[in-house]
Design a protein around this motif. Sequence first.
Motif, PDB file in Angstrom:
ATOM      1  N   LEU A   1      36.282  32.555  36.345  1.00  9.37           N
ATOM      2  CA  LEU A   1      36.908  32.735  37.662  1.00  9.37           C
ATOM      3  C   LEU A   1      37.421  31.374  38.122  1.00  9.37           C
ATOM      4  CD1 LEU A   1      34.313  35.128  39.345  1.00  9.37           C
ATOM      5  CD2 LEU A   1      36.393  35.724  38.092  1.00  9.37           C
ATOM      6  N   CYS A   2      38.613  31.051  37.657  1.00  5.65           N
ATOM      7  CA  CYS A   2      39.183  29.718  37.859  1.00  5.65           C
ATOM      8  C   CYS A   2      40.653  29.842  38.267  1.00  5.65           C
ATOM      9  CB  CYS A   2      39.066  28.901  36.572  1.00  5.65           C
ATOM     10  SG  CYS A   2      39.967  29.630  35.182  1.00  5.65           S
ATOM     11  N   ARG A   3      41.302  28.702  38.482  1.00  9.19           N
ATOM     12  CA  ARG A   3      42.698  28.693  38.916  1.00  9.19           C
ATOM     13  C   ARG A   3      43.586  29.490  37.967  1.00  9.19           C
ATOM     14  NH1 ARG A   3      46.276  25.968  42.059  1.00  9.19           N
ATOM     15  NH2 ARG A   3      44.659  24.650  42.966  1.00  9.19           N
ATOM     16  N   ARG A   4      43.402  29.303  36.658  1.00 10.04           N
ATOM     17  CA  ARG A   4      44.254  30.005  35.692  1.00 10.04           C
ATOM     18  C   ARG A   4      44.126  31.515  35.851  1.00 10.04           C
ATOM     19  NH1 ARG A   4      43.947  31.277  29.870  1.00 10.04           N
ATOM     20  NH2 ARG A   4      46.072  31.164  29.026  1.00 10.04           N
ATOM     21  N   THR A   5      42.903  31.984  36.072  1.00 10.56           N
ATOM     22  CA  THR A   5      42.692  33.413  36.293  1.00 10.56           C
ATOM     23  C   THR A   5      43.301  33.858  37.610  1.00 10.56           C
ATOM     24  OG1 THR A   5      40.680  33.513  34.954  1.00 10.56           O
ATOM     25  CG2 THR A   5      40.913  35.168  36.681  1.00 10.56           C
ATOM     26  N   PHE A   6      43.057  33.118  38.686  1.00  9.05           N
ATOM     27  CA  PHE A   6      43.568  33.510  40.000  1.00  9.05           C
ATOM     28  C   PHE A   6      45.093  33.544  40.010  1.00  9.05           C
ATOM     29  CE2 PHE A   6      39.563  31.185  41.652  1.00  9.05           C
ATOM     30  CZ  PHE A   6      38.782  32.286  41.335  1.00  9.05           C
ATOM     31  N   ASP A   7      45.728  32.615  39.327  1.00  8.45           N
ATOM     32  CA  ASP A   7      47.190  32.565  39.308  1.00  8.45           C
ATOM     33  C   ASP A   7      47.804  33.758  38.593  1.00  8.45           C
ATOM     34  OD1 ASP A   7      47.217  30.226  40.712  1.00  8.45           O
ATOM     35  OD2 ASP A   7      47.605  28.926  38.982  1.00  8.45           O
ATOM     36  N   ARG A   8      47.043  34.436  37.760  1.00  4.88           N
ATOM     37  CA  ARG A   8      47.572  35.577  37.012  1.00  4.88           C
ATOM     38  C   ARG A   8      47.435  36.900  37.760  1.00  4.88           C
ATOM     39  NH1 ARG A   8      44.838  34.673  31.054  1.00  4.88           N
ATOM     40  NH2 ARG A   8      46.583  33.573  30.079  1.00  4.88           N
ATOM     41  N   LEU A   9      46.671  36.911  38.848  1.00  2.93           N
ATOM     42  CA  LEU A   9      46.453  38.148  39.592  1.00  2.93           C
ATOM     43  C   LEU A   9      47.677  38.526  40.422  1.00  2.93           C
ATOM     44  CD1 LEU A   9      42.843  37.427  40.917  1.00  2.93           C
ATOM     45  CD2 LEU A   9      43.462  38.973  39.042  1.00  2.93           C
ATOM     46  N   ARG A  10      47.705  39.786  40.858  1.00  3.97           N
ATOM     47  CA  ARG A  10      48.749  40.213  41.780  1.00  3.97           C
ATOM     48  C   ARG A  10      48.610  39.456  43.098  1.00  3.97           C
ATOM     49  NH1 ARG A  10      49.270  46.725  41.768  1.00  3.97           N
ATOM     50  NH2 ARG A  10      50.794  46.145  43.364  1.00  3.97           N
ATOM     51  N   PRO A  11      49.700  39.343  43.851  1.00  3.49           N
ATOM     52  CA  PRO A  11      49.634  38.604  45.123  1.00  3.49           C
ATOM     53  C   PRO A  11      48.623  39.211  46.091  1.00  3.49           C
ATOM     54  CG  PRO A  11      51.910  38.999  44.457  1.00  3.49           C
ATOM     55  CD  PRO A  11      51.056  39.814  43.535  1.00  3.49           C
ATOM     56  N   ASP A  12      48.120  38.370  46.993  1.00  2.90           N
ATOM     57  CA  ASP A  12      47.208  38.811  48.056  1.00  2.90           C
ATOM     58  C   ASP A  12      45.947  39.427  47.463  1.00  2.90           C
ATOM     59  OD1 ASP A  12      46.917  38.735  50.835  1.00  2.90           O
ATOM     60  OD2 ASP A  12      47.431  40.853  51.049  1.00  2.90           O
ATOM     61  N   ALA A  13      45.399  38.781  46.457  1.00  2.00           N
ATOM     62  CA  ALA A  13      44.309  39.350  45.683  1.00  2.00           C
ATOM     63  C   ALA A  13      42.947  39.077  46.317  1.00  2.00           C
ATOM     64  CB  ALA A  13      44.337  38.806  44.260  1.00  2.00           C
ATOM     65  N   VAL A  14      41.965  39.842  45.847  1.00  4.84           N
ATOM     66  CA  VAL A  14      40.581  39.739  46.308  1.00  4.84           C
ATOM     67  C   VAL A  14      39.689  39.542  45.081  1.00  4.84           C
ATOM     68  CG1 VAL A  14      38.675  40.939  47.468  1.00  4.84           C
ATOM     69  CG2 VAL A  14      41.038  41.246  48.277  1.00  4.84           C
ATOM     70  N   VAL A  15      38.700  38.660  45.200  1.00  5.30           N
ATOM     71  CA  VAL A  15      37.750  38.414  44.112  1.00  5.30           C
ATOM     72  C   VAL A  15      36.360  38.823  44.573  1.00  5.30           C
ATOM     73  CG1 VAL A  15      36.624  36.655  42.704  1.00  5.30           C
ATOM     74  CG2 VAL A  15      39.104  36.582  43.060  1.00  5.30           C
ATOM     75  N   ILE A  16      35.657  39.603  43.742  1.00  3.34           N
ATOM     76  CA  ILE A  16      34.284  40.034  44.014  1.00  3.34           C
ATOM     77  C   ILE A  16      33.429  39.601  42.830  1.00  3.34           C
ATOM     78  CG2 ILE A  16      32.755  41.995  44.453  1.00  3.34           C
ATOM     79  CD1 ILE A  16      35.213  43.522  45.524  1.00  3.34           C
ATOM     80  N   ASN A  17      32.453  38.733  43.078  1.00  5.28           N
ATOM     81  CA  ASN A  17      31.596  38.253  41.986  1.00  5.28           C
ATOM     82  C   ASN A  17      30.176  38.768  42.160  1.00  5.28           C
ATOM     83  OD1 ASN A  17      30.684  36.953  39.721  1.00  5.28           O
ATOM     84  ND2 ASN A  17      30.582  34.928  40.649  1.00  5.28           N
ATOM     85  N   ILE A  18      29.766  39.669  41.242  1.00  3.88           N
ATOM     86  CA  ILE A  18      28.418  40.246  41.282  1.00  3.88           C
ATOM     87  C   ILE A  18      27.652  39.905  40.008  1.00  3.88           C
ATOM     88  CG2 ILE A  18      28.947  42.135  42.880  1.00  3.88           C
ATOM     89  CD1 ILE A  18      29.410  43.943  40.458  1.00  3.88           C
ATOM     90  N   ALA A  19      28.128  38.925  39.258  1.00  4.46           N
ATOM     91  CA  ALA A  19      27.527  38.622  37.967  1.00  4.46           C
ATOM     92  C   ALA A  19      26.678  37.359  38.035  1.00  4.46           C
ATOM     93  CB  ALA A  19      28.611  38.512  36.900  1.00  4.46           C
ATOM     94  N   ARG A  20      27.282  36.180  37.855  1.00  6.17           N
ATOM     95  CA  ARG A  20      26.567  34.914  37.882  1.00  6.17           C
ATOM     96  C   ARG A  20      27.426  33.844  38.568  1.00  6.17           C
ATOM     97  NH1 ARG A  20      22.670  37.344  37.138  1.00  6.17           N
ATOM     98  NH2 ARG A  20      21.076  37.142  35.502  1.00  6.17           N
ATOM     99  N   GLY A  21      26.759  32.927  39.245  1.00  9.54           N
ATOM    100  CA  GLY A  21      27.477  31.858  39.920  1.00  9.54           C
ATOM    101  C   GLY A  21      28.232  30.960  38.963  1.00  9.54           C
ATOM    102  N   GLY A  22      27.718  30.828  37.730  1.00  8.20           N
ATOM    103  CA  GLY A  22      28.361  29.994  36.741  1.00  8.20           C
ATOM    104  C   GLY A  22      29.713  30.484  36.279  1.00  8.20           C
ATOM    105  N   HIS A  23      30.062  31.710  36.619  1.00 15.44           N
ATOM    106  CA  HIS A  23      31.390  32.225  36.284  1.00 15.44           C
ATOM    107  C   HIS A  23      32.476  31.621  37.175  1.00 15.44           C
ATOM    108  CE1 HIS A  23      29.222  35.875  34.531  1.00 15.44           C
ATOM    109  NE2 HIS A  23      29.961  35.421  33.549  1.00 15.44           N
TER     110      HIS A  23
END
Length: 310
Positions: A206-228
């Motif tokens: 869950l980093c800049r490269r991943t966020f930049d590939r998402l559709r605009p106005d995106a939402v991130v939900i992390n229920i796995a591990r903080g290290g992601h």
Amino acid sequence: MEIVFASELEADPHAWVAALRDALPEARVRLWGDGAPEGDADFAVVWAPPSDLFVREPRLRALFNLGAGVDALLRLPGLPDSLPLVRLEDGGMAVQMAEYTLYHLLRESRDFGRYERQQAQEQWRPLGDIDRDAWTVGVLGAGAMGARVAQACAALEYPTAVWSRSGRSVPGAESYCGEQGLASFLARTRVLVNALPLTDATRGILCRRTFDRLRPDAVVINIARGGHLVEADLLAALDEGRLRAAALDVFEREPLPPGHPFWTDARIRVTPHIAGASLMDRTVRQIAGKIRALDRGEAVSGVVDRDRQY
């Protein structure tokens, strides 16, 4: 047969010991550090166990984890190469993670957060109707947790996809795998839900490269591990308008320290690692059944592949 329960985080370890004794009356179950003789345990049931576990319990035949993620166990000093690590398979966590995801998905897609703010200002102003096609959900991970999350979202008619290393299919969801598949998966995703195991390959996904590939106005939900999560990249993506919101249940450092910027950022919702708790009755039944099977010399499911790290 002797079983030791060892946890440095569990608030009520005596309750777990009592439940294990009820489920395995033929076994001697003791609590780590209770003063009883040590060194003869056949099995250990753990959650964040002490670092000297293997020094003081050298005869263990298997180690059972009270959660699905085993990244912390793999870092324990002195972990024997041949010791089977058995992760929890659901234990009531999957449906809770689905609920957690749906809450945040509905809050964003149905504008409930905006309605809360309007109520505080005594405003009566209906907003636009939902367009589910605009709220594409993508779940990273297609194991027991990720699959349940994806099926819950698909059941409410949100266009849903899953991505996994294996390309495992989930009813009601599109499936993607591999690096090529990840790019296509992210490009069609607006609500990204992370349910991956934490491994060397997934740390920081869950980093800049991943966020930049998402559709605009995106939402991130992390229920796995903080290290992601790369925390600085998340804050930057929010500041740049690349993301509109994030819901975070897990963190690199827990508890989340005072003064951390996540606490006061209105775009981030913080919860204290409660998205999917191991339900005691279901967890103990599962572990007890596997302990008996191992004691009979039978194979069990949920054994961790050390190479894959899950």
